[in-house]
Each structure stands twice: as C-alpha cells, then as structure tokens.
Design an enzyme around this catalytic site. Structure first.
Site, PDB file in Angstrom:
ATOM      1  N   TYR A  82       0.776  -1.241   0.000  1.00 27.38           N
ATOM      2  CA  TYR A  82       0.000   0.000   0.000  1.00 27.38           C
ATOM      3  C   TYR A  82       0.804   1.286   0.000  1.00 27.38           C
ATOM      4  O   TYR A  82       0.222   2.369  -0.087  1.00 27.38           O
ATOM      5  CB  TYR A  82      -0.974  -0.016   1.183  1.00 27.38           C
ATOM      6  CG  TYR A  82      -2.039  -1.073   1.012  1.00 27.38           C
ATOM      7  CD1 TYR A  82      -3.115  -0.857   0.153  1.00 27.38           C
ATOM      8  CD2 TYR A  82      -1.946  -2.297   1.664  1.00 27.38           C
ATOM      9  CE1 TYR A  82      -4.076  -1.831  -0.033  1.00 27.38           C
ATOM     10  CE2 TYR A  82      -2.911  -3.281   1.485  1.00 27.38           C
ATOM     11  CZ  TYR A  82      -3.979  -3.044   0.631  1.00 27.38           C
ATOM     12  OH  TYR A  82      -4.928  -4.013   0.441  1.00 27.38           O
ATOM     13  N   PHE A 109      -9.733  -4.962  11.753  1.00 28.49           N
ATOM     14  CA  PHE A 109     -11.005  -4.751  11.069  1.00 28.49           C
ATOM     15  C   PHE A 109     -10.895  -5.196   9.620  1.00 28.49           C
ATOM     16  O   PHE A 109     -11.705  -4.927   8.808  1.00 28.49           O
ATOM     17  CB  PHE A 109     -11.445  -3.278  11.151  1.00 28.49           C
ATOM     18  CG  PHE A 109     -10.415  -2.282  10.673  1.00 28.49           C
ATOM     19  CD1 PHE A 109     -10.342  -1.929   9.337  1.00 28.49           C
ATOM     20  CD2 PHE A 109      -9.519  -1.714  11.558  1.00 28.49           C
ATOM     21  CE1 PHE A 109      -9.390  -1.013   8.897  1.00 28.49           C
ATOM     22  CE2 PHE A 109      -8.578  -0.786  11.141  1.00 28.49           C
ATOM     23  CZ  PHE A 109      -8.509  -0.442   9.811  1.00 28.49           C
TER      24      PHE A 109
END
Length: 420
Positions: free
Chosen positions: A134, A420
């Site tokens: 990323y 998450f």
C-alpha cells in the site's frame, strides 16, 4: 484479523462498482478464496455481513465472477490532542489470483480514495496482510504493536502502590460486555490510533470459534473493581500442557484494559499467577505499556515489534489541522502525492498544544516529503527525524526538521486495539 491482499498493475480491465446486497455471498467468497479458501466460522461470517456497509463496498466483476473486492467502514479515530476524526477503515481488499497485474487493485484504490474524499473524511486507515502493497497508494506505517512470550515461571512482576486494592472476579464474557465496553470507551480519547466502537463492533471481542482456539480453552474473562467501580478487564484463554517435570500451560491474552496503573498491574499479575501455566503469550499490545518496566527480566519476555495501522492522509490540510502538536510549530511542507494530486504542493502548518491550522501557501518550503511519510508521522509514533535519516524527508530550511519532529510527537504511543 487482516483483511487485505492484492497486487495490481498498470492496465485497468474493468471498473469497480458499488456492491449490491444480493451479491455479498459471491463477493465475500472471492475474498475468502484470496486468503486461502478456508471458510470462516458461521458466527464471524454473520457478524461481518452485518457490519458491511454496502454503500461503501465495491467490487470488480467479470461477468458473474467477482475478481476484486474492497470496503471501507466509517470510523472515528483518536488523533494527538484527543479529537476523534472521521476515518475510512479500508478492509476486505482482494484481487483474484487469475487477475494479477491487470490494474484491478489500482482501479479499486483510485475509486475508493475518490469516494473517501467525497465523503469528507480526511483519513483512510488499514491493516496490511503484506506491508509492501500500500505504500504506492500513499499509506504509511503509523502504529506498531508489541508481542511477547513471557516465561512466567522465571520472570517476576513488581506492582505499583494500590495494586492490592483492586479486586478481580471471573465473569462470562457476554455477561459483562457492557461494563467492559464502558471501560474501553473511556480509554479511546487518551491514545492516538484508537477507534471509537460503534454498535455491533463490541461483538468482535466475543468471537470464540473452537477452530480458532488452537487447543486452548473457551474465552475467559475477569473484571477488575476498585472502590466499587469497574476499572478494567482481561479476556484470555488457557492452553493446558504437561511435560515430564510438570505442568507447562500457556495463558493466551486476548484483550486487557485498565483505567489506572494499579488496575493494569493487578490484571497482569493475575495472568502471571494462573495455576498450571508457565508462559503468558501476548499479541498486539501498545509499545509503551508499563509491564515492560515491571518485569524482572525483559529478555525472558522475548518482546517482538510488528507494524500495525497504516494511515493515508486523504485531505492533507484537514488532517493536519485536526490534531494538536506537542510544541509550537510553523513549517511549510512541500508534499508529493501523485496518486491524490489534490494534496500535492505546499502547505503551511501552524499549531501548538491548543490547536492548529493548515492552509495552502506560496511560501518557500521548509521540509519536502511524500504524503506517505507525512502519514507515517501523523499519529506521533514515527519521528520525522528518523524518516529524514532514512532519506525520506528532506530539510530545506535549517532547524525546520527538529521543530516539526518534536511537534509531531506524542506522549502516548499510538495503538490500534483490534483489527477490522
């Protein structure tokens, strides 16, 4: 739990579109396959279906086949100074192995960051299955977490005054969920990187599939009280083991929270003293947690550091103005941001411990860096000075680096308490 994997390329084949409710099973099945194809327990599957924001989830489709997935929860995250800032919790990112190097990931990241900007959320955050993925989209590693394998048979734990005043009792995890969540909520404003839990997310800590216990007990819980008030809790499992010379069980810590040092110490001491065990296995704890200075032998705790939360500044001006700064700062950043060009250029940050402003400027730059480095330093856990030493921040005006590096710091290390 990590929920992102993929490796895009330069040529976009198909465009992402918003997920429809009737497509969820196929979409989520594609995600599961990308992570190895092992089905998740029904309870976990049902929870994440319930938590999914369909209007914030996208997929890339080739006919009836889903070849790319991505989602974004709507979070509020604590930043230095205590403000809770809207942040898109990027999750469930995957690219089918049959569609590598076709630009699928790049197209989803492009669509997602455009969406986050349109929602008025200045930050995007994620946990990465692979840290190399990323950075090219402007995400920087902003928090780290501590793990340990503590030899409790040989490591002693000292305790601060007041520890003996704390009373602990066992409770079924579900029966005390409300009081545990009240403790968690009181801690959120005090530490950067913590996420305010919205309805439904409290159930994440109660997931306890037998397939995930690795031979340990079902989830157990103790609640701490001091002066008649619930001041902390610990959730854990015990993995029994016996050797020729006696018991060698392991306590596996799942979660621990305390409102004061005495409560934290009482909970750690309890975990140390559980009968028939000799190891306390710890994962995902704050890097500045006090127990490291209470143990008699840190080497026998085998501490290990790992990257945790990756941050992306979607709106540089709004993000930098949302936090406070440890020392007065007045610097001009020359920001490079090829993927989100609306951030590129010069920004003047002026702020202190009371507040800040960050506006476009034509003034000469004091520091030059990419948005990735700015994101890494944003929560105060990574020093701009360290990034400069690595060749990733360039000082243009003498003294500006020291000024900004001190100002961006945080007395409390940033920490992401759950995935998450």
């Amino acid at each position: 739990m990590e929920r992102s994997t993929g490796n895009g390329g330069d040529v976009t084949t198909t465009e992402p579109r918003v997920l429809r409710q009737e497509e969820w099973d196929t979409w989520y099945g594609s995600l599961v396959r990308a992570f190895g194809g092992v089905p998740e327990p029904d309870e976990e599957l049902a929870l994440f279906r319930e938590l999914t924001r369909f209007d914030r989830s996208i997929g890339v489709w080739e006919g009836d086949a889903c070849v790319g997935t991505a989602g974004a929860f709507a979070f509020r995250m604590t930043v230095p100074g205590g403000a809770q800032v809207p942040a898109a919790g990027v999750t469930m990112v995957s690219v089918a192995a049959t569609h590598r190097r076709r630009g699928v990931l790049t197209s989803m990241m492009r669509r997602q960051l455009d969406d986050v900007r349109s929602w008025g959320e200045p930050l995007a955050v994620l946990t990465a299955s692979e840290p190399a993925i990323y950075g090219r989209f402007g995400y920087g590693a902003a928090t780290f977490e501590l793990g340990a394998e503590i030899d409790t048979s040989r490591v002693r734990l000292s305790a601060p005054p007041g520890t003996d005043d704390v009373r602990l009792r066992y409770a079924a995890p579900g029966d005390v969920l409300d009081v545990c969540e009240a403790v968690y909520a009181r801690l959120v404003p005090a530490r950067p990187g913590m996420i305010a839990r919205q309805p439904g997310w409290e159930r994440l800590g109660l997931l306890d599939p037998e397939s995930g216990r690795e031979g340990a007990s079902p989830l157990q819980c103790v609640v701490a009280r001091r002066g008649g008030e619930v001041t902390g809790y610990a959730r854990f499992r015990v993995r029994p083991a016996w050797e020729q010379d006696g018991p060698r069980g392991t306590v596996v810590l799942d979660a621990l929270a305390g409102l004061d040092p005495a409560t934290e110490a009482a909970l750690w001491r309890f975990l140390y003293d559980i009968d028939l065990t000799g190891t306390l296995s710890v994962r995902g704890r704050p890097v500045d947690e006090a127990w490291q200075h209470q143990v008699s032998d840190i080497r026998r705790c085998r501490p290990a550091l790992r990257d945790a939360l990756y941050v992306r500044l979607v709106d540089v001006g709004a993000a930098l103005a949302a936090r406070t700064y440890q020392a007065p700062v007045d610097v001009v950043f020359e920001v490079e941001d090829a993927f989100c060009p609306w951030n590129a250029g010069r920004w003047r940050l002026s702020g202190d411990a009371k507040g800040a402003s960050c506006e476009r400027t034509a003034d000469a730059a004091d520091l030059a860096l990419s948005v990735r480095e700015l994101a890494a330093a944003y929560l105060g856990g990574v020093r701009l000075g360290s990034l400069a030493a690595a060749g990733r921040v360039r000082e243009v005006r003498g003294g500006a680096l020291a000024e900004a590096s001190v100002a961006f710091g945080s007395d409390v290390a940033p920490w992401l308490p759950h995935g998450f």
